[in-house]
Design an enzyme around this catalytic site. Sequence first.
Site, PDB file in Angstrom:
ATOM      1  N   PRO A   2     -80.290  46.133  70.998  1.00 15.62           N
ATOM      2  CA  PRO A   2     -81.312  47.067  71.488  1.00 15.62           C
ATOM      3  C   PRO A   2     -81.376  47.076  73.016  1.00 15.62           C
ATOM      4  CG  PRO A   2     -82.188  45.685  69.732  1.00 15.62           C
ATOM      5  CD  PRO A   2     -80.848  45.117  70.092  1.00 15.62           C
ATOM      6  N   GLU A   3     -81.598  48.270  73.578  1.00 22.51           N
ATOM      7  CA  GLU A   3     -81.749  48.375  75.024  1.00 22.51           C
ATOM      8  C   GLU A   3     -83.220  48.199  75.391  1.00 22.51           C
ATOM      9  OE1 GLU A   3     -79.234  50.973  77.131  1.00 22.51           O
ATOM     10  OE2 GLU A   3     -77.810  51.209  75.485  1.00 22.51           O
ATOM     11  N   ARG A 258     -67.105  45.597  76.379  1.00 20.12           N
ATOM     12  CA  ARG A 258     -67.898  46.700  75.828  1.00 20.12           C
ATOM     13  C   ARG A 258     -67.174  48.026  76.053  1.00 20.12           C
ATOM     14  NH1 ARG A 258     -73.295  45.447  75.259  1.00 20.12           N
ATOM     15  NH2 ARG A 258     -73.330  47.356  73.998  1.00 20.12           N
TER      16      ARG A 258
END
Length: 269
Positions: A2-3, A258
Amino acid sequence: MPEGHTIHRLAGEHRRAFGGRAVRAESPQGRFAAGALRIDGRVLTEADAHGKHLLLGFDDERWLHVHLGIYGKYAFGQAPVPAPTGMVRLRLSNAGRYADLRGPNTCELLDPAGKAALHARLGPDPLRADADPEAAWRRISRSRVSVGILLMDQSVVAGVGNIYRAEALFRQGIDPSRPGRDLTHGQWEAIWADLVLLMAEGVRVGHIDTVRPEHTPEAMGRPPRVDGHGGEVYVYRRSTMPCFLCGTEIRTEVLAGRNLFWCPACQVG
Protein backbone atom coordinates in the site's frame (compact mmCIF):
# COMPACT_ATOMS: atom_id res chain seq x y z
CA MET A 1 2.52 -2.69 -0.97
CA PRO A 2 0.00 0.00 0.00
CA GLU A 3 1.10 3.55 -0.75
CA GLY A 4 0.94 6.39 1.74
CA HIS A 5 -2.60 7.51 1.02
CA THR A 6 -3.90 4.10 2.14
CA ILE A 7 -2.15 4.37 5.50
CA HIS A 8 -3.53 7.87 6.11
CA ARG A 9 -6.99 6.53 5.33
CA LEU A 10 -6.43 3.75 7.87
CA ALA A 11 -5.45 6.32 10.50
CA GLY A 12 -8.69 8.18 9.84
CA GLU A 13 -10.71 4.99 10.07
CA HIS A 14 -9.15 4.20 13.45
CA ARG A 15 -9.95 7.70 14.70
CA ARG A 16 -13.58 7.33 13.68
CA ALA A 17 -13.96 3.82 15.07
CA PHE A 18 -11.99 4.03 18.32
CA GLY A 19 -10.78 7.56 18.97
CA GLY A 20 -11.23 8.83 22.53
CA ARG A 21 -12.53 5.50 23.81
CA ALA A 22 -11.14 2.44 25.52
CA VAL A 23 -10.50 -0.47 23.20
CA ARG A 24 -10.34 -4.20 23.66
CA ALA A 25 -7.09 -5.57 22.24
CA GLU A 26 -6.34 -9.24 21.59
CA SER A 27 -4.11 -11.33 19.40
CA PRO A 28 -6.10 -14.38 18.23
CA GLN A 29 -3.07 -15.63 16.33
CA GLY A 30 -0.94 -15.28 19.46
CA ARG A 31 2.09 -13.60 17.85
CA PHE A 32 1.26 -10.22 19.42
CA ALA A 33 -0.28 -11.51 22.64
CA ALA A 34 2.05 -9.66 25.02
CA GLY A 35 1.66 -6.37 23.15
CA ALA A 36 -2.12 -6.70 22.96
CA LEU A 37 -2.28 -7.30 26.69
CA ARG A 38 -0.41 -4.04 27.35
CA ILE A 39 -2.89 -1.91 25.39
CA ASP A 40 -6.05 -3.84 26.25
CA GLY A 41 -8.50 -1.47 27.93
CA ARG A 42 -6.48 1.63 27.08
CA VAL A 43 -7.95 4.72 25.41
CA LEU A 44 -6.92 5.40 21.82
CA THR A 45 -5.87 9.04 21.96
CA GLU A 46 -4.25 9.53 18.55
CA ALA A 47 -4.09 7.91 15.12
CA ASP A 48 -1.28 9.10 12.91
CA ALA A 49 0.57 8.08 9.74
CA HIS A 50 4.01 8.84 8.39
CA GLY A 51 4.61 7.44 4.94
CA LYS A 52 3.72 3.77 4.99
CA HIS A 53 3.75 3.56 8.79
CA LEU A 54 0.57 3.60 10.89
CA LEU A 55 0.93 4.90 14.46
CA LEU A 56 -1.82 4.52 17.07
CA GLY A 57 -1.30 6.36 20.35
CA PHE A 58 -2.74 5.26 23.70
CA ASP A 59 -3.26 7.02 27.00
CA ASP A 60 -0.19 5.41 28.58
CA GLU A 61 2.11 7.07 25.97
CA ARG A 62 2.62 3.81 24.13
CA TRP A 63 2.33 3.76 20.36
CA LEU A 64 1.26 0.83 18.25
CA HIS A 65 3.42 0.83 15.12
CA VAL A 66 2.13 -1.08 12.10
CA HIS A 67 3.79 -1.47 8.73
CA LEU A 68 1.67 -3.57 6.40
CA GLY A 69 4.44 -4.54 4.01
CA ILE A 70 3.38 -6.55 0.98
CA TYR A 71 0.95 -8.94 2.64
CA GLY A 72 -0.56 -6.98 5.53
CA LYS A 73 -4.26 -6.12 5.45
CA TYR A 74 -6.85 -4.48 7.68
CA ALA A 75 -10.52 -5.41 7.84
CA PHE A 76 -13.04 -3.22 9.68
CA GLY A 77 -16.49 -4.32 10.69
CA GLN A 78 -19.54 -3.46 12.75
CA ALA A 79 -20.80 -5.04 15.96
CA PRO A 80 -21.74 -7.68 16.85
CA VAL A 81 -18.08 -8.64 16.69
CA PRO A 82 -17.71 -12.09 15.09
CA ALA A 83 -15.33 -14.82 16.14
CA PRO A 84 -11.94 -14.21 14.49
CA THR A 85 -11.12 -16.27 11.42
CA GLY A 86 -7.74 -16.82 9.85
CA MET A 87 -4.44 -15.52 11.15
CA VAL A 88 -5.49 -12.33 12.93
CA ARG A 89 -2.36 -10.74 14.42
CA LEU A 90 -4.31 -8.04 16.28
CA ARG A 91 -7.96 -7.26 16.86
CA LEU A 92 -9.08 -3.92 18.28
CA SER A 93 -12.75 -3.65 19.21
CA ASN A 94 -15.34 -1.77 21.19
CA ALA A 95 -19.10 -1.99 21.53
CA GLY A 96 -19.68 -0.79 17.96
CA ARG A 97 -16.69 -1.60 15.72
CA TYR A 98 -13.75 -3.92 15.29
CA ALA A 99 -10.57 -3.93 13.22
CA ASP A 100 -8.61 -7.07 12.33
CA LEU A 101 -4.97 -6.89 11.27
CA ARG A 102 -3.50 -9.78 9.30
CA GLY A 103 -0.04 -10.43 7.92
CA PRO A 104 1.78 -7.15 8.69
CA ASN A 105 5.48 -6.75 8.20
CA THR A 106 5.67 -4.94 11.56
CA CYS A 107 3.35 -4.87 14.56
CA GLU A 108 5.06 -3.56 17.67
CA LEU A 109 4.75 -1.17 20.58
CA LEU A 110 6.96 1.91 20.76
CA ASP A 111 7.67 4.34 23.57
CA PRO A 112 7.89 8.06 22.70
CA ALA A 113 11.62 7.79 22.04
CA GLY A 114 11.07 4.89 19.68
CA LYS A 115 8.39 6.81 17.83
CA ALA A 116 10.68 9.84 17.51
CA ALA A 117 13.42 7.61 16.11
CA LEU A 118 11.01 6.24 13.51
CA HIS A 119 10.04 9.73 12.35
CA ALA A 120 13.71 10.73 12.23
CA ARG A 121 14.63 8.00 9.77
CA LEU A 122 11.75 8.79 7.40
CA GLY A 123 11.69 11.52 4.80
CA PRO A 124 8.97 14.16 4.58
CA ASP A 125 5.48 12.82 3.87
CA PRO A 126 3.48 14.86 1.30
CA LEU A 127 0.34 14.18 3.33
CA ARG A 128 1.64 15.55 6.63
CA ALA A 129 1.22 19.18 7.65
CA ASP A 130 4.71 19.17 9.21
CA ALA A 131 6.45 17.94 6.04
CA ASP A 132 9.51 19.87 4.90
CA PRO A 133 10.11 19.30 1.17
CA GLU A 134 13.41 21.15 1.44
CA ALA A 135 14.76 18.31 3.60
CA ALA A 136 14.16 15.96 0.67
CA TRP A 137 15.61 18.47 -1.79
CA ARG A 138 18.87 18.70 0.14
CA ARG A 139 19.41 14.98 -0.37
CA ILE A 140 18.10 14.83 -3.94
CA SER A 141 20.13 17.81 -5.14
CA ARG A 142 23.39 16.20 -3.99
CA SER A 143 22.69 12.70 -5.28
CA ARG A 144 23.96 10.97 -8.40
CA VAL A 145 21.20 8.37 -7.94
CA SER A 146 18.32 8.57 -10.40
CA VAL A 147 15.21 10.45 -9.37
CA GLY A 148 13.24 7.26 -10.10
CA ILE A 149 15.08 5.52 -7.27
CA LEU A 150 15.17 8.52 -4.93
CA LEU A 151 11.40 8.94 -4.94
CA MET A 152 11.01 5.34 -3.76
CA ASP A 153 13.54 5.77 -0.95
CA GLN A 154 11.42 6.22 2.17
CA SER A 155 14.24 8.05 3.92
CA VAL A 156 14.07 10.69 1.17
CA VAL A 157 10.30 10.96 0.62
CA ALA A 158 7.93 8.92 2.76
CA GLY A 159 4.77 7.33 1.41
CA VAL A 160 5.52 7.39 -2.32
CA GLY A 161 5.22 3.99 -3.98
CA ASN A 162 5.55 2.66 -7.49
CA ILE A 163 2.35 4.24 -8.83
CA TYR A 164 2.84 7.75 -7.48
CA ARG A 165 6.51 7.65 -8.51
CA ALA A 166 5.72 6.77 -12.13
CA GLU A 167 2.77 9.12 -12.46
CA ALA A 168 4.30 12.21 -10.85
CA LEU A 169 7.39 11.94 -13.05
CA PHE A 170 5.24 11.55 -16.15
CA ARG A 171 3.06 14.52 -15.25
CA GLN A 172 6.18 16.66 -14.86
CA GLY A 173 7.85 15.32 -18.02
CA ILE A 174 10.94 14.09 -16.17
CA ASP A 175 12.99 11.08 -17.26
CA PRO A 176 13.11 8.70 -14.26
CA SER A 177 16.76 7.90 -15.02
CA ARG A 178 17.81 11.51 -14.52
CA PRO A 179 20.23 11.93 -11.57
CA GLY A 180 18.77 13.79 -8.64
CA ARG A 181 21.51 16.42 -8.77
CA ASP A 182 20.49 17.29 -12.35
CA LEU A 183 17.01 18.38 -11.29
CA THR A 184 16.37 22.08 -10.82
CA HIS A 185 14.85 23.32 -7.61
CA GLY A 186 11.79 24.39 -9.58
CA GLN A 187 11.35 20.89 -10.95
CA TRP A 188 11.54 19.44 -7.46
CA GLU A 189 8.95 21.94 -6.22
CA ALA A 190 6.65 20.90 -9.05
CA ILE A 191 7.10 17.19 -8.26
CA TRP A 192 6.39 17.80 -4.58
CA ALA A 193 3.30 19.90 -5.30
CA ASP A 194 2.00 17.17 -7.60
CA LEU A 195 2.57 14.50 -4.96
CA VAL A 196 0.69 16.58 -2.39
CA LEU A 197 -2.21 17.02 -4.82
CA LEU A 198 -2.39 13.43 -6.06
CA MET A 199 -1.93 11.75 -2.68
CA ALA A 200 -4.50 13.98 -0.98
CA GLU A 201 -6.96 12.99 -3.70
CA GLY A 202 -6.06 9.34 -3.02
CA VAL A 203 -6.99 9.82 0.64
CA ARG A 204 -10.27 11.41 -0.38
CA VAL A 205 -11.45 8.82 -2.93
CA GLY A 206 -9.63 5.69 -1.77
CA HIS A 207 -7.81 4.91 -5.01
CA ILE A 208 -5.18 6.46 -7.24
CA ASP A 209 -6.33 8.73 -10.08
CA THR A 210 -3.62 10.75 -11.83
CA VAL A 211 -4.97 11.82 -15.22
CA ARG A 212 -5.98 15.41 -15.74
CA PRO A 213 -9.62 16.20 -16.63
CA GLU A 214 -8.84 16.51 -20.34
CA HIS A 215 -7.40 12.97 -20.38
CA THR A 216 -10.19 11.04 -18.66
CA PRO A 217 -11.97 8.27 -20.62
CA GLU A 218 -15.01 10.53 -21.02
CA ALA A 219 -12.97 13.44 -22.36
CA MET A 220 -10.90 11.30 -24.75
CA GLY A 221 -13.59 8.82 -25.76
CA ARG A 222 -11.45 5.86 -24.71
CA PRO A 223 -12.29 2.78 -22.61
CA PRO A 224 -11.75 3.15 -18.86
CA ARG A 225 -8.89 1.38 -17.17
CA VAL A 226 -9.54 -2.15 -15.96
CA ASP A 227 -7.03 -2.98 -13.25
CA GLY A 228 -7.06 -4.24 -9.69
CA HIS A 229 -5.50 -0.98 -8.49
CA GLY A 230 -8.37 1.07 -9.87
CA GLY A 231 -8.21 4.66 -11.01
CA GLU A 232 -6.98 6.26 -14.22
CA VAL A 233 -3.23 6.55 -14.82
CA TYR A 234 -0.87 7.67 -17.57
CA VAL A 235 1.91 5.07 -17.54
CA TYR A 236 1.65 2.69 -14.57
CA ARG A 237 1.10 -0.87 -15.83
CA ARG A 238 0.56 0.45 -19.36
CA SER A 239 3.68 -1.10 -20.87
CA THR A 240 3.55 -1.37 -24.71
CA MET A 241 0.33 0.69 -24.81
CA PRO A 242 0.29 4.08 -26.56
CA CYS A 243 0.82 7.22 -24.51
CA PHE A 244 -2.38 9.23 -24.18
CA LEU A 245 -0.53 12.44 -25.04
CA CYS A 246 1.83 11.49 -27.87
CA GLY A 247 1.03 7.93 -28.94
CA THR A 248 4.54 6.62 -28.17
CA GLU A 249 4.70 3.12 -26.70
CA ILE A 250 5.01 3.14 -22.91
CA ARG A 251 8.16 1.40 -21.74
CA THR A 252 8.99 -0.58 -18.65
CA GLU A 253 12.13 -1.91 -17.01
CA VAL A 254 13.13 -3.18 -13.60
CA LEU A 255 14.74 -0.47 -11.50
CA ALA A 256 16.00 -1.33 -8.00
CA GLY A 257 13.78 -4.40 -7.94
CA ARG A 258 10.56 -2.63 -8.97
CA ASN A 259 8.91 -2.21 -12.36
CA LEU A 260 9.33 1.31 -13.71
CA PHE A 261 6.97 2.74 -16.35
CA TRP A 262 7.56 5.85 -18.46
CA CYS A 263 7.01 7.47 -21.86
CA PRO A 264 10.34 7.99 -23.66
CA ALA A 265 8.92 10.85 -25.72
CA CYS A 266 7.12 12.84 -23.00
CA GLN A 267 9.81 12.28 -20.33
CA VAL A 268 13.11 13.50 -21.71
CA GLY A 269 16.32 15.04 -20.45
